[in-house]
Design a protein around this motif. Structure first.
Motif, mmCIF file in Angstrom:
data_model
loop_
_atom_site.group_PDB
_atom_site.id
_atom_site.type_symbol
_atom_site.label_atom_id
_atom_site.label_comp_id
_atom_site.label_asym_id
_atom_site.label_seq_id
_atom_site.Cartn_x
_atom_site.Cartn_y
_atom_site.Cartn_z
ATOM 1 N N TYR A 162 0.825 -1.147 -0.295
ATOM 2 C CA TYR A 162 0.115 0.102 0.170
ATOM 3 C C TYR A 162 1.037 1.449 0.481
ATOM 4 O O TYR A 162 2.532 1.440 0.426
ATOM 5 C CB TYR A 162 -0.938 0.489 1.099
ATOM 6 C CG TYR A 162 -2.250 1.247 1.447
ATOM 7 C CD1 TYR A 162 -2.986 1.466 0.496
ATOM 8 C CD2 TYR A 162 -1.614 2.067 1.880
ATOM 9 C CE1 TYR A 162 -3.529 2.506 0.839
ATOM 10 C CE2 TYR A 162 -2.027 3.610 2.111
ATOM 11 C CZ TYR A 162 -3.132 3.653 1.693
ATOM 12 O OH TYR A 162 -4.269 4.971 1.537
ATOM 13 N N ALA A 163 0.604 2.125 -0.833
ATOM 14 C CA ALA A 163 1.095 3.256 -0.453
ATOM 15 C C ALA A 163 -0.725 4.546 -0.675
ATOM 16 O O ALA A 163 -1.309 3.970 -1.653
ATOM 17 C CB ALA A 163 1.669 4.035 -1.526
ATOM 18 N N PRO A 164 0.241 5.425 0.271
ATOM 19 C CA PRO A 164 -1.183 6.236 0.000
ATOM 20 C C PRO A 164 -1.547 6.632 -1.159
ATOM 21 O O PRO A 164 -0.814 7.496 -2.279
ATOM 22 C CB PRO A 164 -1.084 7.860 0.834
ATOM 23 C CG PRO A 164 -0.052 6.961 1.553
ATOM 24 C CD PRO A 164 0.257 6.084 1.130
ATOM 25 N N GLY A 165 -3.209 6.547 -1.966
ATOM 26 C CA GLY A 165 -3.366 6.484 -3.260
ATOM 27 C C GLY A 165 -4.178 5.570 -4.246
ATOM 28 O O GLY A 165 -4.625 5.673 -4.303
ATOM 29 N N ASP A 166 -4.310 4.671 -2.970
ATOM 30 C CA ASP A 166 -4.957 3.382 -3.825
ATOM 31 C C ASP A 166 -5.980 3.147 -3.278
ATOM 32 O O ASP A 166 -6.073 3.005 -1.699
ATOM 33 C CB ASP A 166 -3.291 1.972 -3.600
ATOM 34 C CG ASP A 166 -2.202 2.109 -3.968
ATOM 35 O OD1 ASP A 166 -1.617 2.915 -4.252
ATOM 36 O OD2 ASP A 166 -1.161 1.409 -3.143
ATOM 37 N N THR A 167 -6.727 2.668 -4.184
ATOM 38 C CA THR A 167 -8.411 1.628 -3.176
ATOM 39 C C THR A 167 -8.291 0.531 -4.412
ATOM 40 O O THR A 167 -7.288 0.231 -4.802
ATOM 41 C CB THR A 167 -9.296 2.860 -3.309
ATOM 42 O OG1 THR A 167 -10.275 2.399 -3.067
ATOM 43 C CG2 THR A 167 -9.555 2.841 -4.526
ATOM 44 N N ASP A 168 -8.825 -0.122 -3.744
ATOM 45 C CA ASP A 168 -9.742 -1.449 -4.784
ATOM 46 C C ASP A 168 -11.174 -1.393 -4.309
ATOM 47 O O ASP A 168 -12.156 -1.104 -3.611
ATOM 48 C CB ASP A 168 -9.349 -2.388 -3.451
ATOM 49 C CG ASP A 168 -9.428 -3.950 -4.351
ATOM 50 O OD1 ASP A 168 -7.641 -4.074 -4.697
ATOM 51 O OD2 ASP A 168 -10.505 -4.977 -4.336
#
Length: 338
Positions: A162-168
């Motif tokens: 994970y890095a900020p800006g990831d989503t699923d």
């Protein structure tokens, strides 16, 4: 529509500009650039989803299809401005051979100027996003763990990577569930002391729901496995005063039950991928609630404090195949063990 076969990136850029002029396109009217990484068999699905999303967020859609890495490098492209994709500007690029490993060389000149970039994998999520330069250039990255062979393990991998800006999109699929559960406590301050989730063991939405409840309420939800339903069936919360709140999925609706109150039916439709994608495109900043839920699921804290930038890590699939070749074998053309 314009079709270009065995072409070059420069020719695609020129053809897109010409098609935009003839269609009266205005670059400043675009809200973002959406890069969709898909498999050949899912191109039409991706186009249908992008059409729905573009109705809410006018965008330039760049669909990347990587095929036949061992073949001759070639680029085929279709350019559509308006037409079957509604307000979107779309370029479908089929990349063959080694070109497919350097898709950014074609994609980068096609990005709409001065707007955010979102990369969406409508396929099995990458093991490591930093291995794909199309993820590095994006302000927001959307995966879909449900498309992995082991969806729950894929979600945990998303937490590790994970890095900020990831989503699923698994997170998006429980938006209505979270709304119903949270709404049950708008009129009460009772403390939740336990939760039970009934779902198939391989359902990633149930796993992420458990992570969300754990992160928000500080409890450890119990996952009750079932093979009778293909998706998450129900969520039950136990309150300190003995009351129970239960949300149970029916056909397109949810049965909302609460101790001492009459049962109610609430809408809980199964949304198309385009609606889920449009929801994720509404926000381009990091989703801290998602990161906390994902971290609680995987047992990893402070995901939101990680740096948002990634450094591209080059990975050549051919070299990986050579490294994995059995002892006594040698790598033939294209890295295939023979």
């Amino acid at each position: 529509m314009i079709g270009l076969w065995d072409t070059t990136g420069n020719e695609v850029v020129k053809a897109l500009a010409a098609e935009r002029r003839s269609a009266g396109g205005v670059a400043s009217g675009l809200a973002l650039s959406l890069i969709a990484v898909v498999e050949e068999r899912k191109v039409r699905e991706a186009e249908a989803a992008a059409t729905i999303a573009a109705a809410a967020h006018p965008c330039r859609v760049l669909i990347v299809v990587r095929s036949d890495l061992d073949g001759r490098s070639r680029l085929d492209a279709e350019i559509v401005v308006g037409g079957r994709l509604g307000p979107a500007e779309a370029v479908v690029m089929r990349m063959y051979g080694r070109l497919a490993l350097h898709a950014e060389s074609v994609v980068m000149p096609l990005l709409a100027p001065d707007v955010p970039v979102v990369t969406w994998w409508h396929s099995e999520p990458p093991e490591t996003i930093a291995n794909d330069f199309l993820g590095i250039v994006a302000d927001r990255r959307i995966t879909d763990s449900a498309q992995a062979a082991d969806p729950v393990a894929a979600l945990k991998r998303r937490a590790e990577d994970y890095a900020p800006g990831d989503t699923d999109l698994t997170w998006t699929r429980i938006t209505l569930w979270r709304t119903l559960v949270a709404g049950a406590f708008d009129t009460t301050e009772e403390t939740v002391v336990g939760a039970t989730i009934v779902a198939p063991p391989s359902d990633p939405t149930a796993a992420l729901m458990a992570g969300w409840l754990a992160a928000r309420l500080g409890i450890t939800p119990v996952l009750e496995p079932t093979d009778q339903w293909p998706r998450m069936r129900s969520v039950q919360l136990q309150c300190a005063n003995g009351d129970c709140v239960t949300v149970t999925r029916e056909e397109g609706t949810a049965l909302f039950s609460r101790t001492g109150q009459e049962d109610r039916y609430m809408p809980l439709p199964r949304r198309p991928v385009g609606d889920e994608l449009a929801e994720e495109l509404r926000r381009l900043d990091p989703d801290q609630i998602y990161s906390e839920a994902l971290g609680a699921l995987a047992g990893i804290k402070h995901l939101e404090s990680r740096p948002p930038q990634r450094v591209h890590i080059w990975r050549d699939p051919a070299q990986a195949q050579r490294a994995e070749a059995p002892v006594g074998a040698y790598a033939g053309p294209g890295g295939r063990a023979v």
